[in-house]
Design a protein around this motif. Structure first.
Motif, PDB file in Angstrom:
ATOM      1  N   PRO A 113     -29.638 -33.760 -35.501  1.00 58.46           N
ATOM      2  CA  PRO A 113     -29.040 -34.052 -36.805  1.00 58.46           C
ATOM      3  C   PRO A 113     -27.696 -34.770 -36.646  1.00 58.46           C
ATOM      4  O   PRO A 113     -26.914 -34.473 -35.735  1.00 58.46           O
ATOM      5  CB  PRO A 113     -28.834 -32.656 -37.420  1.00 58.46           C
ATOM      6  CG  PRO A 113     -29.777 -31.767 -36.691  1.00 58.46           C
ATOM      7  CD  PRO A 113     -29.844 -32.324 -35.291  1.00 58.46           C
ATOM      8  N   LYS A 114     -27.457 -35.724 -37.533  1.00 54.73           N
ATOM      9  CA  LYS A 114     -26.196 -36.490 -37.490  1.00 54.73           C
ATOM     10  C   LYS A 114     -24.990 -35.570 -37.597  1.00 54.73           C
ATOM     11  O   LYS A 114     -23.942 -35.834 -37.000  1.00 54.73           O
ATOM     12  CB  LYS A 114     -26.203 -37.515 -38.619  1.00 54.73           C
ATOM     13  CG  LYS A 114     -25.036 -38.489 -38.582  1.00 54.73           C
ATOM     14  CD  LYS A 114     -25.170 -39.530 -39.686  1.00 54.73           C
ATOM     15  CE  LYS A 114     -24.056 -40.567 -39.610  1.00 54.73           C
ATOM     16  NZ  LYS A 114     -24.195 -41.590 -40.686  1.00 54.73           N
ATOM     17  N   ASP A 115     -25.150 -34.465 -38.335  1.00 54.21           N
ATOM     18  CA  ASP A 115     -24.040 -33.529 -38.505  1.00 54.21           C
ATOM     19  C   ASP A 115     -23.671 -32.840 -37.192  1.00 54.21           C
ATOM     20  O   ASP A 115     -22.540 -32.381 -37.027  1.00 54.21           O
ATOM     21  CB  ASP A 115     -24.399 -32.456 -39.550  1.00 54.21           C
ATOM     22  CG  ASP A 115     -24.492 -33.036 -40.956  1.00 54.21           C
ATOM     23  OD1 ASP A 115     -23.975 -34.147 -41.156  1.00 54.21           O
ATOM     24  OD2 ASP A 115     -25.081 -32.393 -41.834  1.00 54.21           O
ATOM     25  N   THR A 119     -23.752 -45.244 -35.105  1.00 52.25           N
ATOM     26  CA  THR A 119     -24.561 -46.469 -35.134  1.00 52.25           C
ATOM     27  C   THR A 119     -24.248 -47.362 -36.324  1.00 52.25           C
ATOM     28  O   THR A 119     -24.641 -48.528 -36.345  1.00 52.25           O
ATOM     29  CB  THR A 119     -26.048 -46.104 -35.210  1.00 52.25           C
ATOM     30  OG1 THR A 119     -26.281 -45.385 -36.426  1.00 52.25           O
ATOM     31  CG2 THR A 119     -26.467 -45.250 -34.027  1.00 52.25           C
ATOM     32  N   GLY A 120     -23.631 -46.784 -37.343  1.00 54.03           N
ATOM     33  CA  GLY A 120     -23.447 -47.516 -38.585  1.00 54.03           C
ATOM     34  C   GLY A 120     -24.637 -47.394 -39.511  1.00 54.03           C
ATOM     35  O   GLY A 120     -24.611 -47.871 -40.652  1.00 54.03           O
ATOM     36  N   LEU A 121     -25.727 -46.756 -39.030  1.00 58.22           N
ATOM     37  CA  LEU A 121     -26.919 -46.563 -39.858  1.00 58.22           C
ATOM     38  C   LEU A 121     -26.746 -45.347 -40.768  1.00 58.22           C
ATOM     39  O   LEU A 121     -26.102 -44.361 -40.404  1.00 58.22           O
ATOM     40  CB  LEU A 121     -28.149 -46.335 -38.975  1.00 58.22           C
ATOM     41  CG  LEU A 121     -28.697 -47.523 -38.194  1.00 58.22           C
ATOM     42  CD1 LEU A 121     -29.824 -47.063 -37.281  1.00 58.22           C
ATOM     43  CD2 LEU A 121     -29.193 -48.604 -39.136  1.00 58.22           C
ATOM     44  N   ASP A 122     -27.363 -45.435 -41.928  1.00 58.33           N
ATOM     45  CA  ASP A 122     -27.392 -44.296 -42.849  1.00 58.33           C
ATOM     46  C   ASP A 122     -28.595 -43.428 -42.489  1.00 58.33           C
ATOM     47  O   ASP A 122     -29.632 -43.469 -43.139  1.00 58.33           O
ATOM     48  CB  ASP A 122     -27.498 -44.793 -44.290  1.00 58.33           C
ATOM     49  CG  ASP A 122     -27.512 -43.644 -45.304  1.00 58.33           C
ATOM     50  OD1 ASP A 122     -27.063 -42.534 -44.940  1.00 58.33           O
ATOM     51  OD2 ASP A 122     -27.992 -43.868 -46.430  1.00 58.33           O
ATOM     52  N   LYS A 166     -34.648 -41.006 -41.742  1.00 56.63           N
ATOM     53  CA  LYS A 166     -34.096 -40.521 -43.006  1.00 56.63           C
ATOM     54  C   LYS A 166     -35.247 -40.041 -43.864  1.00 56.63           C
ATOM     55  O   LYS A 166     -36.272 -40.729 -43.977  1.00 56.63           O
ATOM     56  CB  LYS A 166     -33.317 -41.625 -43.730  1.00 56.63           C
ATOM     57  CG  LYS A 166     -32.575 -41.104 -44.967  1.00 56.63           C
ATOM     58  CD  LYS A 166     -31.638 -42.152 -45.537  1.00 56.63           C
ATOM     59  CE  LYS A 166     -30.848 -41.571 -46.717  1.00 56.63           C
ATOM     60  NZ  LYS A 166     -29.907 -42.573 -47.266  1.00 56.63           N
ATOM     61  N   SER A 167     -35.109 -38.855 -44.420  1.00 55.77           N
ATOM     62  CA  SER A 167     -36.192 -38.213 -45.188  1.00 55.77           C
ATOM     63  C   SER A 167     -37.478 -38.133 -44.366  1.00 55.77           C
ATOM     64  O   SER A 167     -38.582 -38.296 -44.887  1.00 55.77           O
ATOM     65  CB  SER A 167     -36.449 -38.968 -46.506  1.00 55.77           C
ATOM     66  OG  SER A 167     -35.280 -38.990 -47.289  1.00 55.77           O
ATOM     67  N   GLY A 168     -37.322 -37.924 -43.057  1.00 59.72           N
ATOM     68  CA  GLY A 168     -38.462 -37.744 -42.157  1.00 59.72           C
ATOM     69  C   GLY A 168     -39.104 -39.008 -41.664  1.00 59.72           C
ATOM     70  O   GLY A 168     -39.979 -38.972 -40.802  1.00 59.72           O
TER      71      GLY A 168
END
Length: 337
Positions: free
Chosen positions: A240-242, A248-251, A325-327
């Motif tokens: 997880p990003k957290d 990366t700058g990616l969302d 994102k969202s799987g």
């Protein structure tokens, strides 16, 4: 295309077992349908074979609509998980039985059966009955019986699942050899990701009756379309990003990387402590705690100079991370973390 499956829906009562929009199969390829129990794999095979009829949609073989055609009209060979041999017939008679039904002349039948006995390395077993054979030999007889009439398509439903590991690996190699030798179009169902990647020219992943991904084993392993596929193909780090932001700058929400693509390197930006070491024979799996989150690191058996409690730096291999994102995978980028 030798086979096309279009807008197929198959229900059992109110349960939708299969819902496939479009699935095409090219001639002469080995396809493996992969998924967990209940994903619709066997239902797809039964609908293709004509053992089940879809509630809607169409099946075409060599451009001809076969949606309502019975199984015997589809020119398909079937190999089952439980072999389904005739116990009262010899090996020779089991293999010859489809040709007997087709009323093939005796001389031609003898020639074709003897040739398959030779190819399948069963010549010395020809006079035996199924009960006198090992599991691997029985499955080779079942395979020979399925291909004796040279079907357009060979369907295999979990053909190796009842065999022990050594025999399963041997017969897996044998299946691929036979498919190439006879230029068969094979569709093989399994829940085993190693089997799928070893055999398949293309792997078809099903989940809850729907197509998730259809690609080469390399593409599927390196770039799974979603987190379900990533997990299905073996050990994986889903970060997880957290917990660890890859900057990366990616969302994105989740970063995915295989354990073999994480390396011990003094230049690595992530620092952690080895909490567990597992020797797996040809490989070693390390578990590294980074701020309360475990990262798996896999390397060959010679990489044995780390121990529990060691503080290490980790380097994430260039180009081997996927972001979700969202799987769903949103991108794959080259990174030099």
């Amino acid at each position: 295309m030798i086979l096309s499956v279009n807008n197929i829906i198959k229900k059992f009562g109110t349960f939708t077992a299969l819902e496939i929009e479009n699935l095409d199969f090219e001639e002469g390829k080995y396809y493996v349908v992969l998924g967990p129990s209940g994903s619709g794999k066997t239902t797809l095979l039964r609908v293709i074979s004509g053992l089940e009829f879809a509630d809607s949609g169409s099946i075409s073989i060599l451009g001809k609509d076969m949606t309502q055609a019975p199984a015997w009209k589809r020119d398909i060979g079937l190999v089952f998980q439980n072999y389904a041999l005739y116990p009262h017939l010899t090996v020779y008679e089991n293999i010859a039985s489809p040709l007997s039904v087709m009323k093939i002349p005796r001389t031609e039948m003898i020639k074709r059966v003897n040739e398959l006995l030779r190819v399948m390395e069963l010549t010395d077993q020809a006079a035996k009955y199924p009960g006198q054979l090992s599991g691997g030999q029985q499955q080779r007889v079942a395979l020979a019986r399925a291909i004796i009439k040279m079907p357009k398509i060979l369907l295999l439903d979990e053909p190796l699942s009842n065999l022990d590991t050594r025999v399963r690996i041997d017969l897996r190699d044998y299946l691929k050899k036979i498919q190439k030798e006879f230029n068969l179009t094979a569709i093989h169902v399994t829940h085993d990701p190693i089997e799928a990647m070893a055999l398949g020219d293309e792997v078809i992943v099903l989940h809850h009756g729907k197509l998730v991904q259809k690609s080469t084993p390399v593409e599927l392993y390196n770039h799974p379309n979603d987190i379900f596929c990533a997990r299905l193909l073996g050990a994986v780090n889903l970060i997880p990003k957290d917990n660890l932001d890859m900057n990366t700058g990616l969302d994105y929400e989740i970063c995915e990387i295989r354990p073999e693509d994480v390396k011990f390197d003094d230049a690595g930006n992530f620092h952690g402590t080895i909490t567990s070491v597992q020797f797996l024979g040809s490989e070693i799996m390390y578990y590294v705690d980074i701020g309360g989150f475990n990262i798996k690191v896999k390397c060959d058996k010679n990489c044995n100079n780390h121990n529990e409690g060691d503080v290490v730096n980790l380097l994430f291999k260039n180009g081997e991370m996927n972001f979700y994102k969202s799987g769903k995978r949103i991108n794959s980028i080259i990174s030099s973390q």
